[in-house]
Design an enzyme around this catalytic site. Structure first.
Site, mmCIF file in Angstrom:
data_model
loop_
_atom_site.group_PDB
_atom_site.id
_atom_site.type_symbol
_atom_site.label_atom_id
_atom_site.label_comp_id
_atom_site.label_asym_id
_atom_site.label_seq_id
_atom_site.Cartn_x
_atom_site.Cartn_y
_atom_site.Cartn_z
ATOM 1 N N PHE A 105 0.829 -1.207 0.000
ATOM 2 C CA PHE A 105 0.000 0.000 0.000
ATOM 3 C C PHE A 105 0.870 1.266 0.000
ATOM 4 C CE2 PHE A 105 -2.186 2.751 3.395
ATOM 5 C CZ PHE A 105 -2.747 3.606 2.450
ATOM 6 N N TYR B 239 5.687 -7.687 16.055
ATOM 7 C CA TYR B 239 5.727 -6.470 15.232
ATOM 8 C C TYR B 239 6.353 -5.316 16.012
ATOM 9 C CZ TYR B 239 3.924 -2.684 12.196
ATOM 10 O OH TYR B 239 3.796 -1.589 11.375
ATOM 11 N N ASP C 108 10.246 -6.953 -3.272
ATOM 12 C CA ASP C 108 9.023 -7.320 -2.543
ATOM 13 C C ASP C 108 8.794 -8.819 -2.688
ATOM 14 O OD1 ASP C 108 6.136 -7.535 -1.750
ATOM 15 O OD2 ASP C 108 6.314 -5.359 -1.687
ATOM 16 N N TYR D 3 23.975 1.364 13.324
ATOM 17 C CA TYR D 3 24.676 1.470 12.040
ATOM 18 C C TYR D 3 25.096 2.916 11.777
ATOM 19 C CZ TYR D 3 24.581 -3.097 9.723
ATOM 20 O OH TYR D 3 24.833 -4.394 9.356
HETATM 21 P P1 NAD Z 1 1.571 -3.501 3.173
HETATM 22 O O1 NAD Z 1 1.377 -4.840 3.751
HETATM 23 O O2 NAD Z 1 0.598 -3.002 2.181
HETATM 24 O O3 NAD Z 1 3.009 -3.379 2.533
HETATM 25 C C1 NAD Z 1 4.134 -4.080 3.007
HETATM 26 C C2 NAD Z 1 4.887 -4.624 1.809
HETATM 27 O O4 NAD Z 1 6.064 -5.295 2.276
HETATM 28 C C3 NAD Z 1 4.074 -5.645 1.017
HETATM 29 O O5 NAD Z 1 4.175 -5.364 -0.366
HETATM 30 C C4 NAD Z 1 4.725 -6.978 1.374
HETATM 31 O O6 NAD Z 1 4.572 -7.935 0.351
HETATM 32 C C5 NAD Z 1 6.158 -6.552 1.599
HETATM 33 N N1 NAD Z 1 6.896 -7.449 2.472
HETATM 34 C C6 NAD Z 1 6.539 -7.904 3.710
HETATM 35 N N2 NAD Z 1 7.496 -8.696 4.195
HETATM 36 C C7 NAD Z 1 8.465 -8.769 3.250
HETATM 37 C C8 NAD Z 1 9.717 -9.441 3.163
HETATM 38 N N3 NAD Z 1 10.152 -10.249 4.166
HETATM 39 N N4 NAD Z 1 10.466 -9.283 2.044
HETATM 40 C C9 NAD Z 1 10.032 -8.495 1.041
HETATM 41 N N5 NAD Z 1 8.859 -7.826 1.066
HETATM 42 C C10 NAD Z 1 8.090 -7.973 2.155
HETATM 43 O O7 NAD Z 1 1.678 -2.500 4.422
HETATM 44 P P2 NAD Z 1 1.814 -0.918 4.450
HETATM 45 O O8 NAD Z 1 0.680 -0.406 5.242
HETATM 46 O O9 NAD Z 1 2.057 -0.391 3.099
HETATM 47 O O10 NAD Z 1 3.122 -0.758 5.339
HETATM 48 C C11 NAD Z 1 4.365 -0.388 4.775
HETATM 49 C C12 NAD Z 1 5.342 -0.068 5.893
HETATM 50 O O11 NAD Z 1 4.841 1.017 6.683
HETATM 51 C C13 NAD Z 1 5.579 -1.220 6.848
HETATM 52 O O12 NAD Z 1 6.930 -1.213 7.248
HETATM 53 C C14 NAD Z 1 4.696 -0.884 8.038
HETATM 54 O O13 NAD Z 1 5.190 -1.440 9.232
HETATM 55 C C15 NAD Z 1 4.775 0.636 8.037
HETATM 56 N N6 NAD Z 1 3.592 1.239 8.692
HETATM 57 C C16 NAD Z 1 2.386 1.328 8.050
HETATM 58 C C17 NAD Z 1 1.315 1.917 8.688
HETATM 59 C C18 NAD Z 1 -0.020 2.106 8.016
HETATM 60 O O14 NAD Z 1 -0.937 2.663 8.641
HETATM 61 N N7 NAD Z 1 -0.221 1.707 6.777
HETATM 62 C C19 NAD Z 1 1.455 2.394 9.995
HETATM 63 C C20 NAD Z 1 2.679 2.251 10.623
HETATM 64 C C21 NAD Z 1 3.766 1.700 9.956
#
Ligand code: NAD
Ligand code: UDP
Length: 313
Positions: free
Chosen positions: A12, A145, A32, A159
């Protein structure tokens, strides 16, 4: 042309970040594993400057000729996944972060690490500022998480100091918008799917817990502003990015029912263990450092989201 590597770029937030980078004439490589992301999130991109590689960040990164910045966005982020994918999540935010940092180190590149408001746990300070150290249950259901994101931050600091690298960490608060996975279990996709289908909206607990929801374009502008800020200002820093309009989950449900043509009502289900009672970012630092502030109201953002939302996708 600068080269950005975006882990989780098919997700997303990652896919919106990719759009923004391509618009600004970056060459972009997405890594990804499609665990929670989807190739369709990038299928609209026609640019020859985008390369997408199926790769799990728990494995060492592929070789690149040059890299200017690594955005480490990969990680499942839905509380529904915290139990079913606990080890995967923990390792993505530990070993995966190490690999992202190693890639940046090898290329003398900047690294931007996606952290989360979850590092504050069930907060005893409100709103949460970057100096607050949080209240996380280290053995609870959200720990794989929350604690791995906290470790990810600690590793980034280590790092940065050990290898004199330019590493920046963004604590993302609840964000929503087009391309959210309708099935991932987070509250806005759940409520929108339920409202569109005419099912009752499932409120966990009594709905008095609060969140503040940021529209995705605001979030991406904040992240890009942070990444583009000068080294002297932003290197080694951590910053909250989110919206400060705090509402209860019951109010969110009412707002969605007001904006979708539906007969749905609300139904109440048990509150998951360790579900934070309150959450709202203090964004003073982002305002001062980046002159950034969220601009899109909840109703406007929800309308944009509803326009593109397909519960059967
Ligand atoms: P999402 O699940 O839509 O996107 C995460 C992406 O990471 C996916 O495309 C997934 O396939 C990929 N992924 C997961 N594990 C992987 C791995 N081991 N190797 C390669 N790819 C991998 O979630 P999002 O909401 O887009 O979140 C993106 C980032 O933002 C994350 O790090 C999440 O912790 C952080 N985040 C999001 C929110 C939110 O409200 N959307 C809030 C806090 C933090
Ligand atoms: N929630 C809810 N109904 C749902 C999904 C979530 O009431 O169908 C609640 C959840 O218990 C939490 C809030 O909405 O209090 C936000 O949940 P989400 O999973 O979106 O993200 P969180 O902020 O908890 O990580």
């Amino acid at each position: 042309m600068e080269h950005a590597v975006v882990t989780g770029g098919a997700g997303f937030l990652g896919s919106h970040l990719v759009d923004s980078l391509l618009e600004d004439r970056y060459r972009v490589t997405v890594l990804d594993n499609y665990g929670s992301g989807r190739p369709e999130n990038l299928s609209h991109v026609e640019s020859s400057q985008l390369t997408v590689q199926k790769h799990d960040v728990r494995d060492t990164f592929p070789e690149f000729d040059d890299v200017d910045i690594v955005y480490h966005m990969a990680s499942r982020a839905s509380p529904d996944d915290f139990a079913s994918h606990a080890v995967e999540i923990a390792m993505t935010n530990s070993l995966g972060t190490k690999h992202a940092l190693e890639c940046a180190r090898e290329h003398n590149a900047c690294a931007l690490i996606a952290s989360t408001s979850e590092v504050y746990g069930n907060p005893e300070e409100h709103p949460q500022s970057e100096t607050y150290n949080g209240n996380v249950n280290i053995r609870g259901p959200r720990a794989p998480y929350d604690e791995s994101k906290r470790f990810s931050e600690a590793l980034a600091v280590a790092y940065g100091q050990r290898y004199s690298m330019d590493i920046r960490t963004v604590r993302i608060f609840n964000t929503y918008g087009p391309r959210m996975d309708p099935h991932d279990g987070r509250v806005i996709p759940n409520f929108l799917s339920q409202a569109i289908r005419g099912d009752d909206l499932t409120i966990y607990g009594d709905g008095s817990q609060t969140r503040s929801f940021c529209y995705v374009t605001d979030l991406i502008k904040g992240i890009r502003g942070f990444a583009d800020a000068s080294t002297s200002v932003a290197s080694g820093e951590v910053i909250n990015i989110g919206n400060t309009h705090e509402i209860t989950i019951e109010q969110l449900a009412e707002t969605i029912l007001d904006n979708v043509d539906t007969d749905s009502d609300m139904t109440y289900q048990p509150l998951p263990e360790d579900d934070p009672e309150i959450r709202k970012p203090d964004i003073t630092k982002a305002k001062q450092m980046l002159s950034w502030r969220p601009k899109v109201s909840l109703v406007e953002g929800l309308k944009n989201t509803i326009d593109e939302f397909d519960p059967d996708q």
